[in-house]
Enzyme design. Structure first.
Site, PDB file in Angstrom:
ATOM      1  N   CYS A  29      48.725  22.737  19.618  1.00 44.16           N
ATOM      2  CA  CYS A  29      47.779  23.388  18.986  1.00 44.16           C
ATOM      3  C   CYS A  29      46.476  23.617  20.316  1.00 44.16           C
ATOM      4  O   CYS A  29      46.082  22.537  21.012  1.00 44.16           O
ATOM      5  CB  CYS A  29      46.915  22.436  18.016  1.00 44.16           C
ATOM      6  SG  CYS A  29      45.299  22.832  17.712  1.00 44.16           S
ATOM      7  N   LYS A  56      50.040  18.855   5.326  1.00 42.84           N
ATOM      8  CA  LYS A  56      49.308  17.858   5.811  1.00 42.84           C
ATOM      9  C   LYS A  56      49.357  16.587   4.973  1.00 42.84           C
ATOM     10  O   LYS A  56      49.452  16.669   3.849  1.00 42.84           O
ATOM     11  CB  LYS A  56      47.893  18.299   5.976  1.00 42.84           C
ATOM     12  CG  LYS A  56      47.833  19.511   6.700  1.00 42.84           C
ATOM     13  CD  LYS A  56      46.500  20.371   6.813  1.00 42.84           C
ATOM     14  CE  LYS A  56      46.213  21.468   7.469  1.00 42.84           C
ATOM     15  NZ  LYS A  56      45.109  22.217   7.619  1.00 42.84           N
ATOM     16  N   GLU A  81      35.995  19.687  15.277  1.00 42.41           N
ATOM     17  CA  GLU A  81      35.801  20.703  15.754  1.00 42.41           C
ATOM     18  C   GLU A  81      35.721  20.770  17.329  1.00 42.41           C
ATOM     19  O   GLU A  81      35.202  19.717  17.829  1.00 42.41           O
ATOM     20  CB  GLU A  81      34.190  21.617  15.274  1.00 42.41           C
ATOM     21  CG  GLU A  81      34.259  21.707  13.816  1.00 42.41           C
ATOM     22  CD  GLU A  81      35.107  22.796  13.423  1.00 42.41           C
ATOM     23  OE1 GLU A  81      35.720  23.662  14.168  1.00 42.41           O
ATOM     24  OE2 GLU A  81      35.486  22.829  12.152  1.00 42.41           O
ATOM     25  N   SER A  82      36.590  21.534  18.039  1.00 50.37           N
ATOM     26  CA  SER A  82      36.912  21.339  19.395  1.00 50.37           C
ATOM     27  C   SER A  82      35.540  21.227  20.329  1.00 50.37           C
ATOM     28  O   SER A  82      35.523  20.386  21.086  1.00 50.37           O
ATOM     29  CB  SER A  82      37.926  22.271  19.807  1.00 50.37           C
ATOM     30  OG  SER A  82      37.305  23.705  19.670  1.00 50.37           O
TER      31      SER A  82
END
Length: 240
Positions: A29, A56, A81-82
């Site tokens: 990812c 998932k 959230e990155s």
């Protein structure tokens, strides 16, 4: 003890250890790689739980309602959230400070980080479309501001900063576009940016988190086929 292979829908989440930072991730990812780059560059100790993002486990939704990674968890703190995970790591943990102190530079970098979200779809458009000309033209147009602002080895000058690590995961995957579509950046058109790519490859954090072009190309081919092999390289293909 967490393992490298993914946790699927019928598996329990390993118990959380007190005061141990945990990253919920997926090996290929690019968004999670942003967080992994920060963790490695700042030498932060952590453990990783890799998640099957197609099937998932239910418990991932209790951590992030979208079910997306990356997610960081430290005791009762959960950050997802990155962008947020990277900023949190920079604010909370010691090590090299990656957020620019100068306000103008900080705002410039933030605009470029958010602006990069317009570039990301062009990677997939170039890889998928039969007529790639328009996607390539748009990709180059959107990338030009990044070429223009580079004045040192990195966007942070002599050392990388948040912007470098936040855009790197997709630049690492440019080799896929060369393999699939014959596209690569020209040093004549992007001299500073192509040199930046060479410099980034030498960073220890990049070396410890990257995959080679062959691995990226194979994994993306499984994504396009609808059956992503999240454990590729860990488990023989025949067993997946």
């Amino acid at each position: 003890m967490p393992r490298e292979t993914t946790y699927g829908p019928d598996e329990e989440c390993p118990p959380l250890k007190k005061d141990v930072l945990r990253l919920y991730s997926m090996r290929f990812c690019p968004y999670a790689q942003r967080t992994r780059l920060m963790l490695e560059h700042k030498n932060i100790k952590y453990e990783t739980i890799n998640v099957n993002l197609k099937k998932k486990p239910k418990w991932i939704y209790a951590l992030n309602a979208s079910g997306k990674v990356p997610i960081l968890q430290l005791n009762d703190d959960v950050i997802y959230e990155s962008f947020a995970t990277c900023e949190w790591l920079d604010d909370v943990f010691p090590g090299p400070r990656l957020t620019p102190e100068d306000q103008k530079t900080r705002i410039r970098d933030r605009m470029l980080m958010y602006g990069f979200s317009e570039i990301i779809p062009q990677f997939y458009a170039i890889g998928r479309e039969e007529d790639k000309t328009r996607a390539i033209k748009k990709f180059k147009r959107l990338l030009k501001p990044y070429e223009d602002v580079l004045t040192g080895d990195f966007f942070g000058g002599s050392a990388p900063n948040l912007l470098d690590f936040n855009i790197w995961p997709w630049i690492e995957r440019l080799g896929v576009l060369k393999a699939k579509a014959g596209f690569e950046l020209s040093p004549k058109e992007f001299p500073k940016f192509t040199q930046w790519i060479c410099d980034m490859h030498e960073l220890p954090a990049v070396k410890s988190t990257r995959f080679n072009d062959q691995d990226h190309t194979y994994f993306l081919s499984t994504v396009f086929q609808g059956e992503p092999e999240f454990d590729y390289g860990l488990v023989p293909t025949a067993q997946l």
